[in-house]
Design an enzyme around this catalytic site. Sequence first.
Site, short mmCIF file in Angstrom:
data_model
loop_
_atom_site.label_atom_id
_atom_site.label_comp_id
_atom_site.label_asym_id
_atom_site.label_seq_id
_atom_site.Cartn_x
_atom_site.Cartn_y
_atom_site.Cartn_z
N GLY A 65 -0.25 2.17 9.14
CA GLY A 65 0.56 1.16 9.83
C GLY A 65 0.47 -0.11 9.24
O GLY A 65 -0.42 -0.60 8.70
N ALA A 74 0.88 -1.31 0.01
CA ALA A 74 0.13 -0.03 -0.15
C ALA A 74 0.80 1.32 -0.09
O ALA A 74 0.30 2.25 -0.10
CB ALA A 74 -0.79 -0.03 1.04
N ASN A 82 15.40 -8.52 11.88
CA ASN A 82 14.01 -8.70 11.67
C ASN A 82 13.98 -8.30 10.03
O ASN A 82 14.38 -7.39 9.65
CB ASN A 82 13.08 -7.68 12.65
CG ASN A 82 11.46 -7.81 11.98
OD1 ASN A 82 11.17 -8.92 11.47
ND2 ASN A 82 10.95 -6.65 12.13
N GLN A 89 -6.25 -0.39 1.50
CA GLN A 89 -6.20 0.46 2.93
C GLN A 89 -6.25 2.14 2.53
O GLN A 89 -5.36 2.48 2.02
CB GLN A 89 -4.69 0.19 3.38
CG GLN A 89 -4.37 0.91 4.55
CD GLN A 89 -2.89 0.47 5.27
OE1 GLN A 89 -1.81 0.29 4.20
NE2 GLN A 89 -2.71 0.53 6.58
N ALA A 137 18.08 -8.57 -61.79
CA ALA A 137 18.49 -7.50 -60.81
C ALA A 137 17.98 -6.21 -61.08
O ALA A 137 17.77 -6.02 -62.52
CB ALA A 137 20.17 -7.50 -60.86
N ASN A 178 13.85 0.67 -1.85
CA ASN A 178 13.39 1.99 -1.52
C ASN A 178 13.80 2.98 -2.24
O ASN A 178 13.04 4.13 -2.20
CB ASN A 178 13.68 2.52 -0.02
CG ASN A 178 13.16 1.55 1.04
OD1 ASN A 178 11.88 1.29 1.19
ND2 ASN A 178 13.84 0.80 1.76
N LYS A 232 5.91 2.40 -6.32
CA LYS A 232 6.94 1.45 -6.14
C LYS A 232 7.08 0.17 -6.72
O LYS A 232 7.70 -0.63 -7.14
CB LYS A 232 7.40 1.56 -4.75
CG LYS A 232 8.65 0.82 -4.48
CD LYS A 232 9.21 1.31 -3.03
CE LYS A 232 8.47 0.61 -1.78
NZ LYS A 232 8.90 0.43 -0.54
N ARG A 255 11.24 -8.56 -36.28
CA ARG A 255 10.07 -7.92 -35.68
C ARG A 255 8.96 -9.17 -35.40
O ARG A 255 8.99 -10.31 -36.08
CB ARG A 255 9.46 -6.93 -36.56
CG ARG A 255 10.46 -5.76 -36.59
CD ARG A 255 10.17 -4.79 -37.52
NE ARG A 255 8.65 -4.15 -37.55
CZ ARG A 255 8.21 -3.44 -38.60
NH1 ARG A 255 8.94 -3.15 -39.56
NH2 ARG A 255 7.03 -3.03 -38.20
N ARG A 257 10.60 7.78 -2.13
CA ARG A 257 12.08 7.70 -2.37
C ARG A 257 12.41 7.18 -3.88
O ARG A 257 13.53 7.35 -4.27
CB ARG A 257 12.85 7.12 -1.35
CG ARG A 257 13.11 7.80 -0.03
CD ARG A 257 13.72 7.02 1.05
NE ARG A 257 12.89 6.10 1.49
CZ ARG A 257 13.42 5.21 2.65
NH1 ARG A 257 14.52 5.14 2.93
NH2 ARG A 257 12.57 4.50 3.03
#
Length: 485
Positions: A84, A14, A181, A79, A434, A239, A26, A344, A19
Amino acid sequence: MSANRPAAVVVLAAGEGTRMKSATPKVLHPICGRSLVGHVVAASRELNPEHLVVVVGHAREQVQAHLSEVDPAIRSAVQHEQRGTGHAVRVGLEELVEKGAALDGTVVVVCGDTPLLTGETLRRLSDTHSADGNAVTVLSAEVPDSTGYGRIVRDDASGSVTAIVEHKDATDAQRTIREINSGVFAFDAKLLVEALGKVRTDNSQGEEYLTDVLGIVRKAGHRVGAAVAGDHREILGINNRVQLAQARRLLNDRLLERAMLAGVTVVDPASTWVDVTVEFEPDAIVHPGTQLVGATHIGAGAEVGPQSRLTDTVVGADAVASFTVAEGARIGEGASVGPYAYLRPGTDLGAKAKAGTYVEMKNASIGEGTKVPHLSYVGDATIGEYTNIGAASVFVNYDGEAKHHTTVGSHCKTGSDNMFVAPVTIGDGAYTAAGSVITKDVPPGSLAVARGQQRNIEGWVARKRPGSAAAQAASAARQESEGER
């Protein structure tokens, strides 16, 4: 159903990611063929959870649209206010309950910006959680430098986690701890729901912290444990653009290592870039400066590069593509492409065929053994087997309003500097002279000549460019010829 199958995985996606300094959310930034959140979803799917929900917030319409393409079965929860991580998880679980999910078992919570996280590590987390009978299990990692990270503090006797202490709050002794953590957790679903209802917002940010759940369940007498990731780099979050590039390098190295261990030669891994969706067969060779993108498949013994970019392209066994750009193309077994060729979308180059130097093809089917050696454009065309297209030929497929098709048969020989003005058909075994502009069908076995008759104007240079270098050279040549007679 596996005993360790999670009831749900909740992906937190969320955040705005300011940054990154980007108009793109992000979690939608690409890395090795998937978005950041796409990698996390793929790893989460390896757990085979009963439910998978992604919590979205910033630019949610974009993120939801992307998720529906990546994984149509995924659920999303909005959210609306960034209150938080604890609040985000609560929003995700409420979405599942509203849709009738019975949350009984393990809930795994992961971050949407950790593209290096693997399904194997998440499985280890889930298995540890079940085996140890934990209420909460933290995915931790042992890092060379733990400065700035939350430290995992364990009970010496039982190994259970007693606290996660942030760097600024850690004692000198705690700051020596290298186990940190990751922000990824496994929870007992019922205890998680109960604890989330008790999380307070009396902190400096006024937010509901998911980590507060650990203290709540531990205070209630439940065990909190940890599972250590095998590679600490898996937990790296993104970040900013610097971290994005670093993660891309790490993931690319992982993909190339996997390919090399499976029998692929990568001459220079530092200059070779591949997507996670690229497939290789043994004995393929990838030369320096090569990018392999999307659903590209490199066959056994094929050589790609140097300096090539192949997107959604299938390269057959023993084929060669050097200095080549290809998109949505198929290169047949033993075929040769380049150098400096551009294939292509819709190009189908047959076995042992050739698209040579400065050749461009689009929506073209080229038969086995047929050669388009150099300086030519082949668009909206079908060419049969063992035909040779002369240099500097152009398939004139566009009349200003619509595209038209050209068909060239098998065993044909077309001259250099030919224009094939579509729609037109060249029959099997036919020749074209040709410099011809072919506007009419050529019957099988015929020779088509479509050019003006040559006319030589004797003495033109002496009359029109007297005294020039050309006139002097011509005069000398004439005198030499007369002298020989």
